[in-house]
Write a protein that holds these residues in place. Structure first.
Motif, short mmCIF file in Angstrom:
data_model
loop_
_atom_site.label_atom_id
_atom_site.label_comp_id
_atom_site.label_asym_id
_atom_site.label_seq_id
_atom_site.Cartn_x
_atom_site.Cartn_y
_atom_site.Cartn_z
N LEU A 108 0.83 -1.20 0.00
CA LEU A 108 0.00 0.00 0.00
C LEU A 108 0.86 1.25 0.00
O LEU A 108 0.63 2.19 -0.78
CB LEU A 108 -0.93 -0.02 1.22
CG LEU A 108 -1.70 1.26 1.54
CD1 LEU A 108 -2.59 1.67 0.38
CD2 LEU A 108 -2.53 1.07 2.80
N GLU A 109 1.88 1.30 0.85
CA GLU A 109 2.74 2.48 0.92
C GLU A 109 3.54 2.65 -0.36
O GLU A 109 3.73 3.77 -0.84
CB GLU A 109 3.68 2.37 2.13
CG GLU A 109 2.97 2.43 3.47
CD GLU A 109 2.18 3.72 3.63
OE1 GLU A 109 2.67 4.78 3.20
OE2 GLU A 109 1.07 3.66 4.19
N THR A 110 4.03 1.54 -0.93
CA THR A 110 4.77 1.62 -2.19
C THR A 110 3.90 2.18 -3.31
O THR A 110 4.32 3.06 -4.07
CB THR A 110 5.29 0.22 -2.58
OG1 THR A 110 6.29 -0.19 -1.64
CG2 THR A 110 5.89 0.23 -3.98
N LYS A 111 2.68 1.67 -3.42
CA LYS A 111 1.78 2.16 -4.47
C LYS A 111 1.46 3.63 -4.29
O LYS A 111 1.47 4.40 -5.25
CB LYS A 111 0.50 1.34 -4.48
CG LYS A 111 0.59 0.06 -5.26
CD LYS A 111 -0.77 -0.50 -5.60
CE LYS A 111 -1.50 -0.98 -4.36
NZ LYS A 111 -2.83 -1.53 -4.70
N ARG A 112 1.18 4.02 -3.06
CA ARG A 112 0.85 5.42 -2.81
C ARG A 112 2.00 6.33 -3.25
O ARG A 112 1.77 7.35 -3.92
CB ARG A 112 0.54 5.64 -1.33
CG ARG A 112 0.21 7.10 -0.99
CD ARG A 112 0.01 7.31 0.49
NE ARG A 112 -1.18 6.65 0.98
CZ ARG A 112 -1.22 5.78 1.99
NH1 ARG A 112 -0.07 5.47 2.59
NH2 ARG A 112 -2.34 5.25 2.40
N ARG A 113 3.21 5.95 -2.91
CA ARG A 113 4.38 6.77 -3.27
C ARG A 113 4.56 6.83 -4.78
O ARG A 113 4.75 7.91 -5.36
CB ARG A 113 5.62 6.20 -2.59
CG ARG A 113 6.93 6.82 -3.05
CD ARG A 113 8.10 6.28 -2.24
NE ARG A 113 8.15 4.83 -2.21
CZ ARG A 113 8.68 4.08 -3.17
NH1 ARG A 113 9.20 4.65 -4.24
NH2 ARG A 113 8.70 2.76 -3.05
N LEU A 114 4.50 5.68 -5.44
CA LEU A 114 4.72 5.66 -6.88
C LEU A 114 3.60 6.37 -7.64
O LEU A 114 3.85 7.04 -8.65
CB LEU A 114 4.85 4.22 -7.37
CG LEU A 114 6.18 3.52 -7.03
CD1 LEU A 114 6.16 2.08 -7.51
CD2 LEU A 114 7.36 4.26 -7.66
N VAL A 115 2.37 6.22 -7.18
CA VAL A 115 1.24 6.89 -7.83
C VAL A 115 1.41 8.40 -7.75
O VAL A 115 1.22 9.12 -8.75
CB VAL A 115 -0.08 6.45 -7.19
CG1 VAL A 115 -1.21 7.42 -7.54
CG2 VAL A 115 -0.45 5.04 -7.65
N GLU A 116 1.79 8.92 -6.59
CA GLU A 116 1.99 10.36 -6.45
C GLU A 116 3.11 10.86 -7.35
O GLU A 116 2.99 11.90 -8.00
CB GLU A 116 2.28 10.70 -4.98
CG GLU A 116 1.08 10.50 -4.06
CD GLU A 116 1.43 10.69 -2.60
OE1 GLU A 116 2.62 10.87 -2.29
OE2 GLU A 116 0.50 10.64 -1.76
N GLN A 117 4.21 10.12 -7.42
CA GLN A 117 5.33 10.52 -8.26
C GLN A 117 4.96 10.44 -9.74
O GLN A 117 5.33 11.32 -10.53
CB GLN A 117 6.54 9.63 -7.97
CG GLN A 117 7.14 9.84 -6.59
CD GLN A 117 8.26 8.85 -6.29
OE1 GLN A 117 8.25 7.72 -6.78
NE2 GLN A 117 9.22 9.27 -5.49
N ALA A 118 4.23 9.40 -10.11
CA ALA A 118 3.84 9.23 -11.51
C ALA A 118 2.94 10.35 -11.98
O ALA A 118 3.07 10.85 -13.11
CB ALA A 118 3.16 7.88 -11.70
N MET A 119 2.02 10.77 -11.12
CA MET A 119 1.11 11.85 -11.49
C MET A 119 1.85 13.18 -11.56
O MET A 119 1.64 13.96 -12.49
CB MET A 119 -0.05 11.90 -10.51
CG MET A 119 -0.97 10.69 -10.59
SD MET A 119 -2.36 10.76 -9.45
CE MET A 119 -3.26 12.17 -10.10
N ALA A 120 2.73 13.42 -10.60
CA ALA A 120 3.46 14.69 -10.58
C ALA A 120 4.41 14.79 -11.78
O ALA A 120 4.58 15.87 -12.35
CB ALA A 120 4.24 14.82 -9.27
#
Length: 288
Positions: free
Chosen positions: A242-254
């Motif tokens: 969950l934490e990995t996905k949250r981090r990668l999703v935020e970076q991917a969108m930014a």
């Protein structure tokens, strides 16, 4: 190159090469998420409650250098296992590499995000009584933690780690173990993305001010990127996932990253955007 989607990141050429399709239990794909929530977005499973998952591998070409990320299920799966644990239509990676003019001996680097059977099957090939590295000139890159877990499986992981997919690579002296974030080539870097397994990693491809990421098994379905709390039962460390996905999703969108997803419907390429306050996976077709 018919049937092989082709993308560019800076001066790099990226080809999505499929090994085929596997069918996995829909309940396992979505873990504790109730069917009433996942079925409207994932569609109806088949009569065995299975969903089709892609086996999307990626070739990165930088000049004459060839990097292959992931190698699918391969062609060594026994019939009884193919009928039960890993049903599907697969084993096409080498045929699809040939469509872009690549032979096994042309591959310089193989990167395995992790060592589950559906991600490293073509690491090796059976020749008579022997099982040998498929790519005779390549260095095969794996996280050291993943290699240790591969060598010492437990009751939960034993069915996913198959010795014949990597032991011959190690014996041939072609295995390269990395610790944490590591630059493999000037354009290709592996980064830890634990959760699915302890030693899982993703692959960052950067050139010309553009970034693409091969996610590996960070997720199995687009809905799990749109909703990071939807964690698969296949993830051995669900809260870490969950934490990995949250981090990668935020970076991917930014960063407006181009994302390559191994298990999405072929070719599994897209970006994450935001619409009316909600994340959306938007598939990206190959440039004309």
């Amino acid at each position: 190159m018919a049937g092989v989607p082709h993308y560019r990141v800076g001066n790099l050429e990226l080809f999505v090469v499929s090994d085929g399709t596997i069918y996995l239990d829909a309940g396992a794909v979505f873990g504790v998420v109730p069917r009433v929530l996942w079925e409207p977005v994932a569609g109806h499973p088949n009569e065995k409650n299975q969903l089709p998952l892609g086996l999307n591998c990626l070739v990165v070409r930088a000049g004459e250098q060839v990097v292959l990320i992931e190698t699918g299920m391969g062609n060594k799966v026994p019939d009884r296992v193919r009928e039960t644990a890993f049903p599907g239509d697969y084993g096409y990676l080498l045929d699809n590499l040939a469509k872009i003019g690549l032979r096994p001996e042309d591959v310089d680097i193989v990167i395995n995000t992790h060592l589950h059977a559906d991600h490293c099957g073509w690491n090796t090939v059976r020749r008579g009584e022997l099982v040998l590295p498929t790519f005779p000139r390549a260095r095969y890159y794996v996280q050291r933690d993943e290699w240790e877990d591969f060598l010492h499986p437990n009751e939960r992981t034993r069915g996913s780690y198959w010795a014949e997919n990597l032991a011959p690579v190690h014996e041939a002296g072609q295995l390269a173990l990395v610790n944490g974030e590591t630059q493999i080539t000037p354009e290709v870097t592996v980064i830890p993305s634990p959760g699915h397994t302890r030693g899982h990693m993703s692959v960052v491809i950067s050139a010309g001010g553009e970034t693409a990421v091969y996610l590996g098994d960070v997720n199995q379905h687009p809905a799990q990127l749109e909703r990071p709390a939807w964690v698969s039962a296949f993830d051995v460390l669900p809260l870490v996932s969950l934490e990995t996905k949250r981090r990668l999703v935020e970076q991917a969108m930014a960063g407006h990253w181009l994302l390559f997803a191994v298990h999405h419907a072929f070719p599994g390429v897209g970006r994450l955007t935001e619409e009316e306050g909600r994340r959306r996976w938007t598939p990206e077709p190959p440039p004309a």
